[in-house]
Design a protein around this motif. Structure first.
Motif, short mmCIF file in Angstrom:
data_model
loop_
_atom_site.label_atom_id
_atom_site.label_comp_id
_atom_site.label_asym_id
_atom_site.label_seq_id
_atom_site.Cartn_x
_atom_site.Cartn_y
_atom_site.Cartn_z
N VAL A 80 17.79 102.02 -56.43
CA VAL A 80 16.98 102.18 -55.22
C VAL A 80 16.74 103.66 -54.94
O VAL A 80 15.63 104.06 -54.56
CB VAL A 80 17.65 101.46 -54.02
CG1 VAL A 80 16.96 101.80 -52.72
CG2 VAL A 80 17.67 99.95 -54.26
N SER A 84 13.11 105.27 -54.95
CA SER A 84 12.62 105.93 -53.72
C SER A 84 12.16 107.35 -54.01
O SER A 84 11.14 107.80 -53.47
CB SER A 84 13.73 105.95 -52.67
OG SER A 84 14.10 104.63 -52.32
N ILE A 87 8.72 107.25 -55.44
CA ILE A 87 7.70 107.02 -54.41
C ILE A 87 7.50 108.29 -53.57
O ILE A 87 6.38 108.64 -53.21
CB ILE A 87 8.09 105.81 -53.53
CG1 ILE A 87 7.95 104.53 -54.36
CG2 ILE A 87 7.23 105.74 -52.27
CD1 ILE A 87 8.49 103.28 -53.68
N LEU A 94 2.25 103.57 -53.13
CA LEU A 94 2.25 102.62 -52.02
C LEU A 94 0.86 102.09 -51.69
O LEU A 94 0.73 101.15 -50.92
CB LEU A 94 2.90 103.25 -50.78
CG LEU A 94 4.39 103.55 -50.93
CD1 LEU A 94 4.91 104.28 -49.70
CD2 LEU A 94 5.18 102.29 -51.18
N MET A 99 2.70 97.25 -56.17
CA MET A 99 3.94 97.94 -55.79
C MET A 99 4.59 97.25 -54.60
O MET A 99 5.82 97.13 -54.53
CB MET A 99 3.65 99.41 -55.46
CG MET A 99 4.90 100.18 -55.02
SD MET A 99 6.29 100.14 -56.17
CE MET A 99 5.71 101.24 -57.43
N TRP A 100 3.80 96.77 -53.66
CA TRP A 100 4.36 96.07 -52.51
C TRP A 100 5.00 94.75 -52.93
O TRP A 100 6.04 94.36 -52.40
CB TRP A 100 3.29 95.87 -51.42
CG TRP A 100 3.00 97.16 -50.75
CD1 TRP A 100 1.94 97.99 -50.98
CD2 TRP A 100 3.83 97.82 -49.78
NE1 TRP A 100 2.03 99.12 -50.19
CE2 TRP A 100 3.19 99.04 -49.44
CE3 TRP A 100 5.02 97.50 -49.16
CZ2 TRP A 100 3.72 99.93 -48.52
CZ3 TRP A 100 5.56 98.39 -48.23
CH2 TRP A 100 4.91 99.58 -47.93
N LYS A 102 6.31 94.27 -55.91
CA LYS A 102 7.54 94.69 -56.59
C LYS A 102 8.62 95.02 -55.56
O LYS A 102 9.78 94.61 -55.72
CB LYS A 102 7.27 95.92 -57.47
CG LYS A 102 8.55 96.42 -58.14
CD LYS A 102 8.36 97.74 -58.85
CE LYS A 102 9.68 98.24 -59.36
NZ LYS A 102 9.64 99.61 -59.82
N LEU A 103 8.25 95.73 -54.52
CA LEU A 103 9.23 96.06 -53.48
C LEU A 103 9.75 94.79 -52.79
O LEU A 103 10.92 94.73 -52.39
CB LEU A 103 8.63 97.04 -52.46
CG LEU A 103 8.35 98.44 -53.01
CD1 LEU A 103 7.61 99.28 -51.96
CD2 LEU A 103 9.61 99.14 -53.47
N VAL A 106 12.36 93.55 -55.06
CA VAL A 106 13.56 94.39 -54.92
C VAL A 106 14.32 93.96 -53.66
O VAL A 106 15.56 93.85 -53.68
CB VAL A 106 13.19 95.89 -54.86
CG1 VAL A 106 14.41 96.73 -54.50
CG2 VAL A 106 12.60 96.34 -56.19
N TRP A 107 13.61 93.70 -52.59
CA TRP A 107 14.25 93.22 -51.36
C TRP A 107 14.98 91.91 -51.61
O TRP A 107 16.12 91.73 -51.16
CB TRP A 107 13.22 93.08 -50.24
CG TRP A 107 13.82 92.62 -48.96
CD1 TRP A 107 13.65 91.40 -48.37
CD2 TRP A 107 14.70 93.34 -48.11
NE1 TRP A 107 14.38 91.31 -47.22
CE2 TRP A 107 15.03 92.50 -47.03
CE3 TRP A 107 15.24 94.61 -48.14
CZ2 TRP A 107 15.89 92.90 -46.01
CZ3 TRP A 107 16.09 95.01 -47.12
CH2 TRP A 107 16.40 94.15 -46.08
#
Length: 188
Positions: A80, A84, A87, A94, A99-100, A102-103, A106-107
């Motif tokens: 992470v 980060s 990014i 973003l 990418m969102w 993918k995030l 990750v969440w």
């Protein structure tokens, strides 16, 4: 205006963070794959006869503690952190819809890690709430997330979201069915 040196330094930093991010993604997933497998074996050892039960449980507790605290959690934090940093160095990421997504995965993986922490504590204290089959099914979650994220990152927006979601769900169903079939074969 940035000098060529600043631009090449920023690109080199980004590439180093990217390499470190990939390395720690690999170690994080390795930890997640193995810890849930240990949870399965630990849970099954609770049904073994004494003294085998006590010997196995103590060994699994040691293995789980070392894997969870020395590899899996640090790898999650570093994954992470380096992601980060990438990014931060390239905020244009973003602006990309993939990418969102993918995030979001990750969440989900971080939530899965939180569930793993709860299971870890329960097994360490000898009070697991679920069966080995449940742990066996949970063991497949990071595989599904890994498949989804790799295809997402490699193909980005080249594949329609509908086909991507259907593919991930199809893999999840196949893995679940294979796990249940494997359990039946083992019980025979």
């Amino acid at each position: 205006v940035e000098s060529p040196w600043q631009t090449s330094f920023a690109q080199m930093s980004y590439d180093i963070f990217k390499a470190l991010h990939v390395i720690f993604v690999v170690t994080w997933f390795a930890g997640l794959f193995y810890i849930f497998r240990l949870f399965v074996y630990h849970r099954e050892a609770l049904n073994a006869a004494s003294p085998k039960r006590e010997i196995l449980i103590e060994q699994y507790r040691i293995m789980e503690r070392r894997l969870w605290l020395a590899i899996t959690w640090p790898s999650a934090v570093l994954t992470v952190s380096f992601g980060s940093a990438m990014i931060w160095l390239n905020p244009a990421l973003l602006a990309m819809p993939w990418m969102w997504v993918k995030l979001g995965f990750v969440w989900l993986l971080l939530m899965y890690q939180g569930l793993g922490q709860r299971i870890y504590k329960e097994l360490q204290s000898g009070t697991p709430r679920w069966s080995s089959l449940t742990y066996r099914l949970l063991n497949e979650v990071p595989t599904i997330i890994l498949i989804a994220v790799v295809f997402l990152v490699v193909l980005k927006d080249n594949v329609s979201w509908i086909w991507g979601v259907c593919g991930v769900l199809g893999v999840a169903v196949l893995i679940t069915l294979a796990t249940k079939l494997y359990k039946r074969i083992r019980e025979r």
